[in-house]
Design a protein around this motif. Sequence first.
Motif, short mmCIF file in Angstrom:
data_model
loop_
_atom_site.label_atom_id
_atom_site.label_comp_id
_atom_site.label_asym_id
_atom_site.label_seq_id
_atom_site.Cartn_x
_atom_site.Cartn_y
_atom_site.Cartn_z
N ARG A 70 -3.24 -23.14 71.82
CA ARG A 70 -1.79 -23.02 71.66
C ARG A 70 -1.40 -22.63 70.24
O ARG A 70 -0.36 -22.02 70.01
N TYR A 71 -2.24 -22.99 69.27
CA TYR A 71 -1.92 -22.70 67.86
C TYR A 71 -1.78 -21.21 67.58
O TYR A 71 -0.75 -20.78 67.05
N PRO A 72 -2.76 -20.36 67.93
CA PRO A 72 -2.56 -18.93 67.67
C PRO A 72 -1.44 -18.32 68.52
O PRO A 72 -0.78 -17.38 68.08
N LEU A 73 -1.20 -18.87 69.70
CA LEU A 73 -0.09 -18.37 70.52
C LEU A 73 1.25 -18.66 69.86
O LEU A 73 2.16 -17.83 69.89
N ASP A 74 1.38 -19.83 69.25
CA ASP A 74 2.61 -20.16 68.52
C ASP A 74 2.80 -19.22 67.32
O ASP A 74 3.91 -18.78 67.03
N ILE A 75 1.70 -18.91 66.64
CA ILE A 75 1.79 -18.04 65.47
C ILE A 75 2.22 -16.63 65.88
O ILE A 75 3.10 -16.04 65.25
N VAL A 76 1.61 -16.09 66.93
CA VAL A 76 1.97 -14.72 67.33
C VAL A 76 3.41 -14.66 67.86
O VAL A 76 4.12 -13.69 67.62
N LEU A 77 3.86 -15.69 68.53
CA LEU A 77 5.25 -15.73 68.99
C LEU A 77 6.20 -15.75 67.80
O LEU A 77 7.18 -15.00 67.76
N TRP A 78 5.91 -16.61 66.82
CA TRP A 78 6.75 -16.69 65.63
C TRP A 78 6.78 -15.34 64.91
O TRP A 78 7.82 -14.88 64.48
N ALA A 79 5.60 -14.71 64.77
CA ALA A 79 5.51 -13.43 64.06
C ALA A 79 6.26 -12.32 64.80
O ALA A 79 6.89 -11.46 64.18
N CYS A 80 6.19 -12.33 66.13
CA CYS A 80 6.92 -11.32 66.92
C CYS A 80 8.43 -11.48 66.78
O CYS A 80 9.15 -10.49 66.66
N LEU A 81 8.90 -12.70 66.82
CA LEU A 81 10.33 -12.95 66.74
C LEU A 81 10.91 -12.54 65.38
O LEU A 81 12.08 -12.20 65.28
N PRO A 122 -17.01 -29.62 65.47
CA PRO A 122 -16.26 -28.87 66.47
C PRO A 122 -16.55 -27.37 66.41
O PRO A 122 -16.88 -26.85 65.35
N MET A 123 -16.46 -26.73 67.56
CA MET A 123 -16.67 -25.28 67.63
C MET A 123 -15.32 -24.60 67.47
O MET A 123 -14.43 -24.74 68.30
N TYR A 124 -15.16 -23.87 66.39
CA TYR A 124 -13.91 -23.17 66.15
C TYR A 124 -13.99 -21.78 66.76
O TYR A 124 -15.00 -21.11 66.67
N SER A 125 -12.91 -21.37 67.35
CA SER A 125 -12.78 -19.99 67.81
C SER A 125 -11.98 -19.24 66.76
O SER A 125 -11.16 -19.82 66.05
N LYS A 126 -12.22 -17.94 66.66
CA LYS A 126 -11.48 -17.12 65.71
C LYS A 126 -10.80 -15.98 66.43
O LYS A 126 -11.36 -15.42 67.37
N ALA A 127 -9.61 -15.67 65.99
CA ALA A 127 -8.85 -14.57 66.56
C ALA A 127 -8.24 -13.78 65.41
O ALA A 127 -7.78 -14.36 64.42
N THR A 128 -8.25 -12.47 65.54
CA THR A 128 -7.70 -11.59 64.51
C THR A 128 -6.44 -10.92 65.03
O THR A 128 -6.43 -10.36 66.12
N LEU A 129 -5.38 -10.99 64.25
CA LEU A 129 -4.09 -10.42 64.62
C LEU A 129 -3.69 -9.38 63.60
O LEU A 129 -3.66 -9.65 62.39
N LEU A 130 -3.40 -8.17 64.05
CA LEU A 130 -2.98 -7.08 63.17
C LEU A 130 -1.47 -7.17 62.97
O LEU A 130 -0.71 -7.23 63.94
N CYS A 131 -1.04 -7.17 61.72
CA CYS A 131 0.38 -7.24 61.40
C CYS A 131 0.91 -5.86 61.02
O CYS A 131 0.15 -4.91 60.86
N VAL A 132 2.21 -5.77 60.85
CA VAL A 132 2.86 -4.50 60.51
C VAL A 132 2.45 -4.02 59.13
O VAL A 132 2.18 -2.84 58.91
N SER A 133 2.36 -4.94 58.17
CA SER A 133 1.99 -4.58 56.80
C SER A 133 1.30 -5.77 56.16
O SER A 133 1.24 -6.87 56.72
N ALA A 134 0.79 -5.54 54.94
CA ALA A 134 0.15 -6.63 54.21
C ALA A 134 1.17 -7.70 53.81
O ALA A 134 0.85 -8.89 53.77
N GLU A 135 2.41 -7.28 53.51
CA GLU A 135 3.46 -8.24 53.17
C GLU A 135 3.81 -9.11 54.38
O GLU A 135 4.07 -10.30 54.25
N ALA A 136 3.84 -8.49 55.56
CA ALA A 136 4.12 -9.25 56.78
C ALA A 136 2.99 -10.24 57.05
O ALA A 136 3.25 -11.39 57.45
#
Length: 136
Positions: free
Chosen positions: A99-110, A52-66
């Motif tokens: 949908r997987y990275p979208l779920d992660i970013v939603l969870w992280a924002c909340l 399978p061809m995996y796509s990669k996405a990078t998300l910047l968080c508030v801190s390393a602990e976050a």
Amino acid sequence: MRQPSPDGLGSTCRRRRRSTPAFKAAWAARRSLGKPAPPLPGQQTIPKDGTPMYSKATLLCVSAEAAAAVVAAADRPGDQNHTVTKDGDEIVIAYLDRRYPLDIVLWACLRGHVTDEQAEPFINALTGHTEKQDNR
């Protein structure tokens, strides 16, 4: 004289093409390979070698602990189609289903691990939007 085909397709009827050597060779090859595996919902195209061809996405968080908290929450042991790794205050998400990275970013924002300003370009890149949305 030849009789017309009963379905009215004429001389280019598919039944006549099935007797060609090319069709027989292709049919034999398909039979020897077996049935293809059904694709997963939302799965991207799979190359000929079957990996399978995996796509990669990078998300910047508030801190390393976050970022560590997001990786700990998003980790799914045994899931080989989706992975999350930490790189400083960024997380790298490898996925097949968008949908997987979208779920992660939603969870992280909340939970305050990612700000709206950090999440917006990430979501726009995943969904294909290039312009900033105007909220009126």
